[in-house]
Design a protein around this motif. Structure first.
Motif, PDB file in Angstrom:
ATOM      1  N   CYS A  64       4.110   0.670  12.929  1.00 50.19           N
ATOM      2  CA  CYS A  64       3.795   1.128  11.569  1.00 50.19           C
ATOM      3  C   CYS A  64       4.636   2.340  11.187  1.00 50.19           C
ATOM      4  O   CYS A  64       5.159   2.425  10.069  1.00 50.19           O
ATOM      5  CB  CYS A  64       2.313   1.488  11.468  1.00 50.19           C
ATOM      6  SG  CYS A  64       1.174   0.084  11.475  1.00 50.19           S
ATOM      7  N   ARG A 117       6.737   8.993   0.307  1.00 51.68           N
ATOM      8  CA  ARG A 117       6.597   8.103  -0.846  1.00 51.68           C
ATOM      9  C   ARG A 117       7.877   7.301  -1.013  1.00 51.68           C
ATOM     10  O   ARG A 117       8.945   7.705  -0.561  1.00 51.68           O
ATOM     11  CB  ARG A 117       6.280   8.868  -2.134  1.00 51.68           C
ATOM     12  CG  ARG A 117       7.461   9.629  -2.736  1.00 51.68           C
ATOM     13  CD  ARG A 117       7.062  10.262  -4.062  1.00 51.68           C
ATOM     14  NE  ARG A 117       8.165  10.999  -4.671  1.00 51.68           N
ATOM     15  CZ  ARG A 117       9.055  10.453  -5.496  1.00 51.68           C
ATOM     16  NH1 ARG A 117       8.989   9.158  -5.801  1.00 51.68           N
ATOM     17  NH2 ARG A 117      10.024  11.187  -6.029  1.00 51.68           N
ATOM     18  N   TYR A 120       0.799  -1.225   0.000  1.00 47.80           N
ATOM     19  CA  TYR A 120       0.000   0.000   0.000  1.00 47.80           C
ATOM     20  C   TYR A 120       0.834   1.279   0.000  1.00 47.80           C
ATOM     21  O   TYR A 120       0.287   2.372  -0.140  1.00 47.80           O
ATOM     22  CB  TYR A 120      -0.931   0.020   1.217  1.00 47.80           C
ATOM     23  CG  TYR A 120      -1.940  -1.105   1.219  1.00 47.80           C
ATOM     24  CD1 TYR A 120      -2.997  -1.124   0.309  1.00 47.80           C
ATOM     25  CD2 TYR A 120      -1.835  -2.154   2.123  1.00 47.80           C
ATOM     26  CE1 TYR A 120      -3.920  -2.152   0.296  1.00 47.80           C
ATOM     27  CE2 TYR A 120      -2.750  -3.195   2.126  1.00 47.80           C
ATOM     28  CZ  TYR A 120      -3.794  -3.196   1.204  1.00 47.80           C
ATOM     29  OH  TYR A 120      -4.704  -4.216   1.206  1.00 47.80           O
ATOM     30  N   SER A 146       2.859   6.029   2.871  1.00 46.43           N
ATOM     31  CA  SER A 146       1.963   7.056   3.401  1.00 46.43           C
ATOM     32  C   SER A 146       0.779   6.459   4.150  1.00 46.43           C
ATOM     33  O   SER A 146       0.456   6.880   5.274  1.00 46.43           O
ATOM     34  CB  SER A 146       1.459   7.954   2.265  1.00 46.43           C
ATOM     35  OG  SER A 146       0.628   8.973   2.776  1.00 46.43           O
ATOM     36  N   ARG A 147       0.122   5.478   3.566  1.00 42.52           N
ATOM     37  CA  ARG A 147      -1.064   4.903   4.191  1.00 42.52           C
ATOM     38  C   ARG A 147      -0.718   4.150   5.476  1.00 42.52           C
ATOM     39  O   ARG A 147      -1.475   4.199   6.451  1.00 42.52           O
ATOM     40  CB  ARG A 147      -1.770   3.958   3.216  1.00 42.52           C
ATOM     41  CG  ARG A 147      -2.398   4.654   2.025  1.00 42.52           C
ATOM     42  CD  ARG A 147      -3.128   3.656   1.125  1.00 42.52           C
ATOM     43  NE  ARG A 147      -3.708   4.298  -0.033  1.00 42.52           N
ATOM     44  CZ  ARG A 147      -4.396   3.652  -0.980  1.00 42.52           C
ATOM     45  NH1 ARG A 147      -4.556   2.322  -0.888  1.00 42.52           N
ATOM     46  NH2 ARG A 147      -4.901   4.304  -2.003  1.00 42.52           N
ATOM     47  N   MET A 162      -0.041   6.675   8.199  1.00 43.07           N
ATOM     48  CA  MET A 162      -1.290   7.301   8.604  1.00 43.07           C
ATOM     49  C   MET A 162      -2.060   6.409   9.586  1.00 43.07           C
ATOM     50  O   MET A 162      -2.576   6.873  10.608  1.00 43.07           O
ATOM     51  CB  MET A 162      -2.156   7.589   7.371  1.00 43.07           C
ATOM     52  CG  MET A 162      -3.371   8.467   7.657  1.00 43.07           C
ATOM     53  SD  MET A 162      -4.251   8.924   6.146  1.00 43.07           S
ATOM     54  CE  MET A 162      -3.033   9.977   5.348  1.00 43.07           C
ATOM     55  N   ALA A 163      -2.121   5.115   9.279  1.00 44.02           N
ATOM     56  CA  ALA A 163      -2.745   4.168  10.212  1.00 44.02           C
ATOM     57  C   ALA A 163      -1.982   4.136  11.532  1.00 44.02           C
ATOM     58  O   ALA A 163      -2.592   4.061  12.611  1.00 44.02           O
ATOM     59  CB  ALA A 163      -2.795   2.771   9.581  1.00 44.02           C
ATOM     60  N   SER A 215       2.446  12.020   7.482  1.00 44.47           N
ATOM     61  CA  SER A 215       2.363  10.862   6.585  1.00 44.47           C
ATOM     62  C   SER A 215       2.062  11.252   5.149  1.00 44.47           C
ATOM     63  O   SER A 215       2.403  10.527   4.212  1.00 44.47           O
ATOM     64  CB  SER A 215       1.301   9.881   7.085  1.00 44.47           C
ATOM     65  OG  SER A 215       0.000  10.421   6.923  1.00 44.47           O
TER      66      SER A 215
END
Length: 402
Positions: free
Chosen positions: A96, A167, A54, A57-58, A61-62, A163
């Motif tokens: 994470c 990249r 994924y 960034s994602r 963010m989580a 976040s």
């Protein structure tokens, strides 16, 4: 990384308050710290899978959502199980953030991996330096529950905002280093696990991280037991209790050590740098056990220990990427990083050993021996093993570049 740091590094400020409020055994409270570290480290290979699928960034963010939620859970907890739940949620969140940022730094800067990952990990190591005093102040004035809630919201929000800027590099954006021994092929996780060099690094990582984690979790407790916690250290321009001053200095030294030793390793080699740093940490811990009852010695020696400990996160991650390539480094370093979880299991044992012997010296001397063992392994075992590993892959650089 800065915003994620307090869950680990400010925990020592909360333990005495939790114990005073609820009357629980100190070792039982510290199980929460162990759960946090084990969750953070042992889920890293899983998080590496999500990073590859994924993007960074994602995942970060989580991580921000879980990191903020963890301290909010702690602010409402009235039982040990509540703090244990907060520790697990926090471990997921920080894992994470940490795993993603480290893997991304390793991928972007192959020529300066030690420095790049050191700067990144330095954010985590020094991240709590500016917030130690505000957190301690809020605990004193408004209670530890309020400190948990307010800083939980702040930290979670900052991570989510940061976040957005992450990249991973594209295939054409990075090339292999011409000056550092690096694998010219990307190992998969199963391939890496079949190499002896991986298991030597795992052993060394476990040995060195044990002493640092013991200090992180127990520094406030050690200061209290040595009788220096509330001693006022006069710095001429400000007077501060020994423990908060030591914690602030330790965070700064911890942050400096990661890019500093990473930068050195880019120039003289990872194994030589490991030997220097691990030896310094071991000797510093011995001195802390011997002279720690002196407030000034406690402050200075704890700073030396953190200076020599923080670099493990830059040296082992850079070495892993050099050895196995960067394509699957999220998963590979994720498994290697589980050494921190193994070491965390020994943190409550430190309390039990201290209670059995009546002194922290026994604990400190034990972990110092582990550091010195790792220092010896760096030159005697890891260095020749890495030479053979790279030679088998056809990578041989001039001696000056090693």
């Amino acid at each position: 990384m800065v915003a994620a740091a307090n869950i680990q590094y400010a925990w020592t400020l909360f333990v005495p308050e939790i114990q005073k409020t609820f009357g629980w055994d100190r070792a039982a409270i510290q199980v929460a710290f162990t759960l946090f570290v084990v969750t953070q480290t042992w889920l890293t290979p899983v998080e590496g899978h999500f990073i590859d699928r994924y993007g960074p960034s994602r995942v970060v963010m989580a991580g921000g959502l879980f990191t903020g939620l963890a301290w909010i859970i702690n602010s409402y907890a009235t039982s040990l199980s509540g703090y244990y739940l907060g520790a697990v949620v926090g471990g997921i969140g920080v894992g994470c953030v940490y795993a993603t940022c480290i893997a991304n730094a390793l991928k972007w800067f192959p020529d300066r991996r030690g420095l790049a990952v050191g700067l990144t990990a330095g954010g985590y190591g020094a991240g709590s330096a500016l917030t130690i005093l505000p957190i301690a102040s809020m605990i004193a004035e408004g209670g530890f529950q309020q400190a948990f809630f307010v800083f939980g919201l702040i930290q979670g929000a900052l991570i989510i905002l940061a976040s957005v800027g992450l990249r991973a590099p594209g295939r054409s954006e990075v090339t292999y280093s011409a000056s550092v021994l690096q694998s010219r092929r990307d190992y998969t996780l199963p391939e890496a696990l079949r190499t002896p060099v991986f298991w030597v690094m795992l052993l060394m990582f476990t040995c060195t991280v044990t002493g640092g984690l013991m200090a992180v979790a127990q520094l406030g407790v050690i200061a209290q037991d040595l009788g220096v916690k509330n001693f006022q250290v006069n710095l001429y321009f400000v007077t501060m209790a020994a423990l908060p001053f030591a914690l602030m200095l330790d965070r700064i030294m911890n942050g400096i050590s990661r890019p500093f030793f990473g930068w050195i390793s880019d120039r003289i080699g990872r194994e030589k740098t490991m030997f220097i740093a691990f030896s310094l940490e071991g000797l510093g811990i011995v001195a802390l056990g011997y002279f720690g009852s002196n407030p000034w010695a406690f402050v200075i020696l704890s700073g030396i220990v953190f200076l020599a400990w923080g670099e493990v996160y830059s040296l082992f991650s850079a070495t892993a990427a050099d050895t196995f390539g960067s394509k699957h480094i999220g998963k590979i370093y994720g498994v290697l990083y589980c050494a921190k979880g193994l070491a965390a299991l020994l943190v409550p044992v430190g309390n039990l050993l201290m209670q059995a012997t009546g002194t922290w010296a026994t604990v400190l001397y034990t972990v110092a021996i582990l550091d010195l063992i790792a220092a010896t392994l760096a030159l005697a075992v890891l260095r020749p093993m890495l030479r053979r590993h790279h030679a088998a892959n056809g990578v041989v650089l001039p001696e000056a570049a090693h």
